[in-house]
Design a protein around this motif. Structure first.
Motif, PDB file in Angstrom:
ATOM      1  N   GLU A  78     -10.690  -4.689  -1.643  1.00  0.00           N
ATOM      2  CA  GLU A  78     -10.229  -3.583  -0.801  1.00  0.00           C
ATOM      3  C   GLU A  78      -8.977  -2.886  -1.346  1.00  0.00           C
ATOM      4  N   PHE A  79      -8.079  -3.673  -1.964  1.00  0.00           N
ATOM      5  CA  PHE A  79      -6.779  -3.113  -2.327  1.00  0.00           C
ATOM      6  C   PHE A  79      -6.560  -2.959  -3.833  1.00  0.00           C
TER       7      PHE A  79
ATOM      8  N   LYS B 135      -5.998   0.485  -4.871  1.00  0.00           N
ATOM      9  CA  LYS B 135      -4.720   1.026  -4.423  1.00  0.00           C
ATOM     10  C   LYS B 135      -3.546   0.500  -5.252  1.00  0.00           C
TER      11      LYS B 135
ATOM     12  N   GLU C 291       0.836  -1.203   0.000  1.00  0.00           N
ATOM     13  CA  GLU C 291       0.000   0.000   0.000  1.00  0.00           C
ATOM     14  C   GLU C 291       0.870   1.251   0.000  1.00  0.00           C
TER      15      GLU C 291
ATOM     16  N   THR D 255     -11.926 -10.695  -0.846  1.00  0.00           N
ATOM     17  CA  THR D 255     -12.079  -9.504  -0.018  1.00  0.00           C
ATOM     18  C   THR D 255     -10.888  -8.568  -0.172  1.00  0.00           C
ATOM     19  N   ALA D 256      -9.683  -9.127  -0.097  1.00  0.00           N
ATOM     20  CA  ALA D 256      -8.474  -8.305  -0.227  1.00  0.00           C
ATOM     21  C   ALA D 256      -8.401  -7.655  -1.603  1.00  0.00           C
TER      22      ALA D 256
END
Length: 244
Positions: free
Chosen positions: A172-173, A176, A130, A168-169
């Protein structure tokens, strides 16, 4: 983006799929941090890496222990300054057992390594990626993470969990700049599957044979590179058609 001189961490790299993916990533010019609980296995992978001229290091770690996961990430960062690819691969099969005869201790061990270990790896590697605004993660699930397999309740549950963590990851990412996918191997000839009758065509998919670790590693290399740049949250069967 070329993977030359980029940095990868591979867990469960002391044998099997992890060793094969470590050597395959080194072959295309990556620097690889080899992580395994087994010092002998990890040391042998490191020896093979050096033999082929690769830039690699070995860190002993239990992936189910938070402090040891934090440590392998910190040591990798100290050595190389970044993490571009993470093959979150360490796993444990256990003994095939009828669900009602499964011991609590064995259930806990399988979940700790296969699911908690993947969660902890994601947690600490994602923090690095991140900050970099980039990175690729390949989690190792299983054909048992796509459909049920008798006598493998804990293993199947853990690998279904890896699929859930991956999706899920990725959601979420992905925004990014980080891609997260999972591979789902079928029968693979590794130390972990010794004693299983994988050479019996009836126990494999339409190709009627188990995979070599190198065949799985080829898919890891593909998912690590730009050729798969629009793949995120994908659950990729590498099982000879077993789950098709």
């Amino acid at each position: 983006m070329s993977l030359q001189n980029r940095v990868a961490i591979v867990t469960g790299a002391g044998s099997g799929i992890g060793r094969a993916s470590s050597l395959a990533l080194l072959k295309i010019g990556m620097r690889v941090v080899i992580v395994d609980l087994d010092e002998n296995g990890g040391g042998e992978t490191l020896r093979l890496a050096k033999e082929q001229g690769g830039d690699a290091m070995f860190i002993r770690a239990d992936v189910s222990k938070q402090a040891e996961v934090e440590n392998y990430v910190a040591v990798a960062m100290e050595a190389y300054g970044r993490i571009d690819v993470f093959h979150n691969n360490a796993g444990f099969l256990g003994t095939p057992t009828l669900l009602t005869e499964h011991s609590e201790d064995m259930f806990d061990k399988i979940i700790a390594i296969n699911l908690k270990g993947v969660f902890l790896g994601l947690k600490y590697v994602l923090k690095v990626m991140e900050a970099q605004h980039s990175g690729v993660i390949i989690n190792t699930s299983s054909a048992a993470g796509i459909h049920s397999q008798s006598y493998m309740a804990a293993y199947s549950a853990s690998k279904h969990g890896v699929v859930g963590l991956t999706r899920t990851a990725a959601a979420e990412f992905g925004p990014k700049g980080i891609r997260i996918n999972a591979i789902c191997p079928g029968g693979v000839l590794t130390n972990m599957t010794k004693g299983m009758d994988l050479d019996n065509p009836e126990h494999n998919g339409p190709l009627r044979r188990p995979a070599s670790p190198e065949e799985i590693a080829n898919v890891v290399v593909f998912l690590a590179g730009d050729e798969s740049s629009y793949m995120n949250g994908a659950i990729v069967p590498v099982d000879g058609g077993l789950t098709s």
